[in-house]
Motif scaffolding. Structure first.
Motif, PDB file in Angstrom:
ATOM      1  N   GLN A 105      92.968  41.979  17.711  1.00 57.20           N
ATOM      2  CA  GLN A 105      91.853  42.730  18.256  1.00 57.20           C
ATOM      3  C   GLN A 105      92.094  42.998  19.724  1.00 57.20           C
ATOM      4  OE1 GLN A 105      88.083  40.950  17.546  1.00 57.20           O
ATOM      5  NE2 GLN A 105      88.117  41.376  15.352  1.00 57.20           N
ATOM      6  N   TYR A 144      86.288  48.557  21.187  1.00 63.39           N
ATOM      7  CA  TYR A 144      87.039  47.424  20.651  1.00 63.39           C
ATOM      8  C   TYR A 144      87.493  47.774  19.245  1.00 63.39           C
ATOM      9  CZ  TYR A 144      85.898  44.499  24.566  1.00 63.39           C
ATOM     10  OH  TYR A 144      85.815  43.976  25.835  1.00 63.39           O
ATOM     11  N   GLN A 149      90.444  46.796  15.898  1.00 67.45           N
ATOM     12  CA  GLN A 149      91.321  45.813  15.264  1.00 67.45           C
ATOM     13  C   GLN A 149      92.603  46.523  14.888  1.00 67.45           C
ATOM     14  OE1 GLN A 149      89.509  43.525  12.232  1.00 67.45           O
ATOM     15  NE2 GLN A 149      91.384  42.474  11.663  1.00 67.45           N
ATOM     16  N   VAL A 165      85.806  47.957  14.896  1.00 67.05           N
ATOM     17  CA  VAL A 165      85.221  46.622  14.805  1.00 67.05           C
ATOM     18  C   VAL A 165      83.771  46.739  15.221  1.00 67.05           C
ATOM     19  CG1 VAL A 165      85.268  44.301  15.785  1.00 67.05           C
ATOM     20  CG2 VAL A 165      87.385  45.468  15.267  1.00 67.05           C
ATOM     21  N   ARG A 177      80.039  42.856  19.003  1.00 68.18           N
ATOM     22  CA  ARG A 177      79.741  41.440  18.793  1.00 68.18           C
ATOM     23  C   ARG A 177      78.346  41.053  19.263  1.00 68.18           C
ATOM     24  NH1 ARG A 177      84.625  37.897  20.860  1.00 68.18           N
ATOM     25  NH2 ARG A 177      83.331  36.320  19.912  1.00 68.18           N
ATOM     26  N   ASN A 178      77.971  41.450  20.453  1.00 69.12           N
ATOM     27  CA  ASN A 178      76.708  40.980  21.039  1.00 69.12           C
ATOM     28  C   ASN A 178      75.640  42.061  20.983  1.00 69.12           C
ATOM     29  OD1 ASN A 178      77.857  38.508  21.633  1.00 69.12           O
ATOM     30  ND2 ASN A 178      78.619  39.227  23.606  1.00 69.12           N
TER      31      ASN A 178
END
Length: 153
Positions: A58, A107, A109, A127, A130-131
């Motif tokens: 990643q 981001y 992968q 991807v 995440r947050n």
């Protein structure tokens, strides 16, 4: 003398058959050991699993100006050779982006694939972030009952 002459004739008729006589040696006999342990060749294992190292990584897109190609910077933590503290190591990879969908800062992968060009052997896959703040659903909709604070009487 008649006794020694038959013995001498027997010794003269003997021939010495050694491979080292007059520098002529058979190298084929010297190269193969005659030990019983090494004579048995080990059988190869029935199934050898393929090595699958670094199949996916990643990273963050740092350049997307080329057509169908993005440059992705992958950051990993590695121990410092002298101080043994973990330090960040960065490396840039070229990845295939067939739809030109990635922008700088995304981001992605990287999935290993067949070589697409001299420097491109990865395919960029999106991807999810995440947050992300989770969407709060109101409790009154889950229960099907209105809250007392929302009721007007």
């Amino acid at each position: 003398m008649s006794v020694t002459s038959p013995l001498l004739s027997q010794f003269k008729s003997l021939t010495i058959s050694t491979p080292f006589l007059h520098g002529s040696s058979s190298l084929s006999r010297l190269s193969t050991p005659s030990s019983s342990i090494t004579s048995q060749k080990p059988s190869p294992p029935a199934f050898v699993p393929p090595i699958r190292a670094m199949r996916s990584m990643q990273g963050r897109v740092v350049c997307s100006t080329n057509d169908k190609t993005v440059s992705v910077e992958v950051t990993r933590l590695a121990p410092h050779p002298k101080y043994k503290r973990r330090v960040r190591k960065k490396k840039k990879y070229q990845a295939h982006d067939p739809l030109n969908q990635f922008q700088v800062g995304d981001y992605v992968q990287l999935e290993k694939s067949r070589p697409i060009s001299k420097t491109k052997t990865f395919v960029a896959v999106p991807v999810p972030p995440r947050n992300q703040p989770k969407v709060k659903e109101e409790e009154n909709q889950e229960l099907g009952l209105p809250l007392e604070s929302l009721q007007t009487s």
